[in-house]
Enzyme design. Structure first.
Site, PDB file in Angstrom:
ATOM      1  N   GLY A  91       0.834  -1.205   0.000  1.00 57.71           N
ATOM      2  CA  GLY A  91       0.000   0.000   0.000  1.00 57.71           C
ATOM      3  C   GLY A  91       0.867   1.252   0.000  1.00 57.71           C
ATOM      4  N   HIS A  92       1.895   1.261   0.863  1.00 57.96           N
ATOM      5  CA  HIS A  92       2.799   2.426   0.905  1.00 57.96           C
ATOM      6  C   HIS A  92       3.494   2.609  -0.438  1.00 57.96           C
ATOM      7  CE1 HIS A  92       2.902   1.448   5.381  1.00 57.96           C
ATOM      8  NE2 HIS A  92       2.534   2.698   5.360  1.00 57.96           N
TER       9      HIS A  92
ATOM     10  N   GLY B 204      -3.102   7.455   1.862  1.00 57.76           N
ATOM     11  CA  GLY B 204      -3.981   6.362   1.436  1.00 57.76           C
ATOM     12  C   GLY B 204      -5.431   6.658   1.790  1.00 57.76           C
TER      13      GLY B 204
ATOM     14  N   LYS C 180      -7.575   4.368   2.654  1.00 63.50           N
ATOM     15  CA  LYS C 180      -8.078   3.480   3.717  1.00 63.50           C
ATOM     16  C   LYS C 180      -8.344   4.298   4.974  1.00 63.50           C
ATOM     17  CE  LYS C 180      -5.268   0.687   5.977  1.00 63.50           C
ATOM     18  NZ  LYS C 180      -5.362   1.057   7.410  1.00 63.50           N
TER      19      LYS C 180
END
Ligand code: PAF
Length: 279
Positions: free
Chosen positions: A37-38, A149, A151
């Protein structure tokens, strides 16, 4: 192809960033323990600016007293390796570079209301810790753009609001959530899940997807659908804190468009969060 390792900087020297700023600089702020994700955030940063800086700082101010600050995985060497060819610089400051004196007495940046909803209700002080650290990083590094992100949607909205309210000239860019094949949002805290919990964990995303479908189909009043989603999470073995339908921009109670469903739930010692757009 660029295969260089990023330059690791612990203490910034005056003027050191001047050459990095020419041509534009993008910052990806992180707590480290980098995952796929990063790396998506870093790739997006690369598209937006000539120079890419990743900050790695496990920020004590955003962890509650009973939270996992002491255990949070610190993997600096592996993180620098993971950024090979992707980032130009890793800024991993020591505590005193961010908070030179006591934490208690340090100036805080607070976004009221927005910071008190949803996760803010269950993690008092958390978002003040986040916005304080991000404001300090923005001031120290002065990026043109910063990438976060989706999320952590509430965190993203708080940082956008902070930049607007405080006239911080940083463009905040969001990247869609990266997921495992079964839908679980990729997160550093997924390492806390044992094999059985890992199997149960996708229920969070699946429940939100089903809730979004039910909302689109207007199957029942919003409150009823939220309660059903809470029950579904409990049945899957999670301990939900909230499931909530909100406006995707303001996170206030929703109108008929731009809705998003958000949830937070515990599974063992992992606190999982996720969100899914409705409209
Ligand atoms: O999302 C994170 O990793 C952290 O909250 C952040 C934005 C790096 C602030 O410490």
């Amino acid at each position: 192809m660029n295969t260089a390792l990023p330059t690791l900087i612990r203490q910034l020297q005056p003027g050191q960033l001047q050459p990095w700023r020419a041509g534009g600089m993008a910052l990806v702020p992180t707590l480290g323990n980098l995952h796929r994700g990063h790396l998506q955030l870093v790739q997006q940063a690369r598209r937006l600016a000539r120079h890419v800086v990743v900050s790695i700082f496990v920020n004590p101010l955003q962890f509650g007293e009973t939270e996992d600050y002491a255990d949070y995985p610190r993997t600096l060497e592996a993180d620098v390796q993971a950024l090979q060819g992707l980032a130009d610089m890793v800024y991993a400051p020591p505590m005193e570079a961010i908070y030179p004196a006591t934490l208690q007495g340090h100036t805080r940046v607070s976004v009221p209301e927005l910071g008190e909803l949803l996760c803010g209700q269950f993690r008092p002080g958390h978002f003040v810790g986040v916005t304080t650290a991000v404001a300090i990083l923005f001031n120290l590094l002065q990026p043109d753009v910063a990438v976060f992100g989706s999320k952590d949607l509430q965190q993203l909205r708080l940082i956008q609001r902070m930049c607007g309210d405080l006239h911080i000239p940083v463009r905040v860019v969001a990247v869609p959530t990266v997921r495992e094949a079964d839908g679980l949002a990729v997160s550093s805290r997924n390492v806390y899940l044992d094999a059985q919990q890992r199997q149960a964990a996708p229920a969070l995303y699946q429940t939100l997807v089903r809730l979004a479908e039910a909302l689109r189909a207007r199957q029942a009043p919003v409150g009823v659908l939220e309660s059903r989603a809470m029950q579904a999470l409990q049945q899957a073995g999670l301990r939900p804190e909230y499931v909530s339908v909100r406006d995707g921009h303001t996170l206030a109670p929703p109108g008929d468009s731009c809705r998003v469903v958000l949830a937070a739930a515990w599974l063992g010692r992992a606190r999982l969060i996720d969100n899914v757009p409705v409209d």
